[in-house]
Design an enzyme around this catalytic site. Structure first.
Site, PDB file in Angstrom:
ATOM      1  N   GLU A  61       4.499  -2.483  -6.218  1.00 21.80           N
ATOM      2  CA  GLU A  61       5.675  -2.371  -7.089  1.00 21.80           C
ATOM      3  C   GLU A  61       5.919  -3.616  -7.937  1.00 21.80           C
ATOM      4  OE1 GLU A  61       9.100  -1.106  -4.898  1.00 21.80           O
ATOM      5  OE2 GLU A  61       8.231   0.835  -4.363  1.00 21.80           O
TER       6      GLU A  61
ATOM      7  N   GLU B  83       4.549   6.043  -1.033  1.00 26.15           N
ATOM      8  CA  GLU B  83       5.814   5.884  -0.313  1.00 26.15           C
ATOM      9  C   GLU B  83       6.741   7.035  -0.663  1.00 26.15           C
ATOM     10  OE1 GLU B  83       7.914   2.178  -0.669  1.00 26.15           O
ATOM     11  OE2 GLU B  83       6.080   0.961  -0.572  1.00 26.15           O
TER      12      GLU B  83
END
Length: 642
Positions: free
Chosen positions: A451, A540
């Protein structure tokens, strides 16, 4: 938080030069210490003396040379277990949240035969210490290392032999400060308003959602080798029909022209192939391939590659045995293949995290987690968000658990963390990671970041060079990074082999509205694959759950809500895995500690198990699903959930 004067760690911010090479050009190999007829290992795990430097500048330890004598002679010390994080060992909030230098030392006797034998190297190895470390032996500095999750070592034989009649004293100073150039990055913020804060008050800011545990997290070892020794081994495997192919390269140190003998044995100790020379190819008839768990009736098959350099007659001969799994990995624009069979990741994300010991390696916990993974029917996990202990990867090799091996590139959110100094350090970290883990058959893909702010203009150049460099280090494994950016603005995505995307529909976006999950998730997949034509892993997804909290109809933070979230994601996964989705990894395997904040109640609660490894309702949803997937996607359909 802590109190101190403004201080800088100039030596701490040393930038490593970029290095190149087939397996990296770092100085020396990093083979895991294994005992053999030529090698001994002395584990220094246990109680060490410990002292945090609470001085205003955090520099008292250096100013007063704490490394020059016993740490107990410098002031009060406490017992500290190694390996373990120091944060949760005492009742002191000041130590739990400490930022700066902490000091460890321990005295021990080195075996006399090690010291008297000039033909032996004596190596001191630290499995990992977070974040920056300096090591002394008997007051002499022997090594420094930047980075919190990878091993470092030095030959300390000459230092030890200066005083063979005295015990050896090892001193290790560890600094957990994070800056914009570290991995993970962070920043120190000074609070200078005297009406609000005491003098010298500062906090460590981070952009990642797990506690910044610190200390010596993995074992400290002394081990020996002969002076002519196996420094590194690299293997690359493939197969054709029933013939396994192992291409190997051996680096021998201490001799300019060593002869090398290589023997491959099977699980029963029978010789499967032999070769001579520091590089070559072994061919194995009727090869047993390394298969993932639940993909074959005999997963995790390992051979042993025994390597011996032929030293002069007067010198002892080294022997190193490397476990080797024969398998291949291949990626197309819609599929991920292991051994030419489509592989579907049904697994978890994890953390090295548990009560009291923090990130310290803990064997009972490791074994418990592997039992839970197999009970769950999980075939894979990602080392979110840093490299895990080598011992964990060895377990994965033996049990057939597939690994996405991630470096600590998490929280790269500030544009200043995309500069040249950050990139240079990131390249070195990837080299250290590949050097350590390149021979693990369980490792099927490298992840260079999680991320990052990959929509920022510098990110394109940064990730192009980083991913290209990683592929040069290891051309045989795919490379990814994990994104949560808008698919149209992600500047790193064009360079990856597999798209890994995180999303939390009905949680961070449209909280409480599970009805939007199928629409938004389907749109996400179609956008990413339509633009980049890569296979996709949902790396995720999930929802926080307070164990034992219930509501009907489901509400956020209840076990019922997590169930409904998972079920809605799974419906779309089942549609898209027929096309180009190649995996799903739940966030998270177990609850874990985070920094304190208004969004976290004593940590992140997205685990399907509690931090103490007790199942929530979501664990049973996943177990039913994963065993069903195993029966649908395995090489043979005879699995039973046990």
């Amino acid at each position: 938080m802590a109190v101190c004067a403004k201080w800088a760690l100039a030596a701490f911010l040393c930038a490593a030069a970029t290095v190149r090479g087939a397996w990296g050009a770092l100085s020396g190999g990093m083979l895991y210490p294994r005992e053999s007829p030529s090698r001994e290992v002395k584990d220094l795990s246990g109680l060490w003396s410990f002292r945090a430097d609470f001085s205003p500048g955090r520099n008292a330890g250096f100013e007063k040379s704490w490394f020059s004598g016993r740490l107990s002679e410098t002031g009060p010390v406490i017992d500290m277990p190694v390996p373990a994080s120091f944060n949760d060992i005492t009742q002191e909030a000041q130590l739990r949240d400490f930022i700066g230098w902490v000091w460890y030392d321990r005295e021990l006797w080195v075996p006399g035969r090690w010291l008297s034998d000039e033909g032996l190297r004596i190596v001191l190895r630290v499995g990992s210490a977070h974040y920056y470390s300096i090591v002394w032996v008997n007051g002499a500095k022997v090594m420094e290392h930047e980075g919190g999750h990878l091993p470092f070592e030095a030959d300390v034989g000459n230092v030890l032999r200066k005083n063979p009649s005295q015990p050896c004293r090892i001193t290790i100073a560890v600094n957990n400060t994070l800056t914009l150039q570290t991995l993970p990055p962070g920043s120190i913020q000074h609070m200078d308003d005297p009406t609000m804060y005491p003098p010298g008050y500062f906090v460590q800011n981070i952009n990642f959602d797990f506690f910044n545990y610190a200390g010596i997290h993995r074992p400290v070892l002394l081990y020996t080798t002969p002076n002519v020794y196996i420094d590194d081994i690299a293997v690359q495997t493939s197969f054709a029909d029933n013939i396994g192919i192992i291409v190997y390269q051996v680096s021998v140190a201490g001799s300019s022209e060593p002869a090398v003998q290589v023997t491959l044995t099977d699980k029963d100790g029978r010789c499967a192939a032999t070769s001579g020379g520091s590089s070559g190819t072994l061919r194995v008839t009727d090869v047993n391939l390394w298969w993932p768990y639940l993909m074959h009736e005999n997963p995790g098959y390992l051979y042993s590659l025994e390597v011996r350099p032929q030293a002069a007659a007067s010198r002892p001969t080294d022997l190193y045995a490397l476990p080797v799994g024969v398998r291949t990995v291949r990626v197309t624009d819609t599929r991920f293949f292991i051994n030419n069979k489509p592989f579907y990741f049904h697994g978890v994300n994890k953390h090295e995290d548990y009560d009291i010991r923090g990130k310290g390696l803990d064997w009972p916990l490791v074994v418990k987690d592997f039992n839970l993974l197999k009970w769950l029917g999980a075939n894979s996990f990602r080392t979110s968000h840093y490299p895990y202990a080598e011992e964990i990867l060895q377990m994965c090799d033996r049990h057939g658990i597939v690994v996405i091996d991630e470096c600590p590139g998490v929280g790269i959110k500030d544009i200043r963390s995309f500069g040249n100094a950050s990139l240079a350090h990131h390249l070195v970290v990837m080299e250290e990671l590949v050097r350590r883990d390149k021979n693990h058959p369980s490792v099927v893909m490298w992840s260079v970041a999680n991320e990052p702010a990959s929509e920022m203009p510098p990110a394109g150049r940064y990730f192009k060079e980083l991913i290209s460099h990683t592929k040069a280090l290891d051309p045989h494994r795919p490379v990814t990074f994990v994104s949560n950016s808008n698919f149209n603005r992600d500047l790193g995505a064009p360079y990856v082999d597999v798209i890994c995307v995180n999303s939390y529909f009905s949680w961070y976006r449209d909280p409480g509205h599970v009805e939007v999950i199928p629409i938004q998730l389907k749109t996400q997949f179609e956008n990413w694959h339509g633009k980049y034509q890569r296979p996709i892993i949902q790396s995720e997804y999930g929802a926080d759950v307070v164990s034992g909290l219930h509501s009907d109809p489901p509400m956020m933070f209840t076990e019922e809500y997590q169930e409904v979230v998972l079920q809605n994601y799974h419906k779309v996964f089942d549609q898209k895995r027929k096309e180009y989705v190649v995996g799903e990894l739940i966030w998270n395997f177990a609850d874990f500690m985070t920094a304190q904040g208004t969004l976290r109640v004593v940590g992140n609660k997205k685990g399907i198990f509690t931090r103490q490894r007790q199942p929530k309702s979501g664990a049973f949803i996943l177990r039913d699903r994963y065993w069903r997937l195993a029966n649908e996607t395995g090489s043979f359909q005879c699995f039973v959930a046990t």
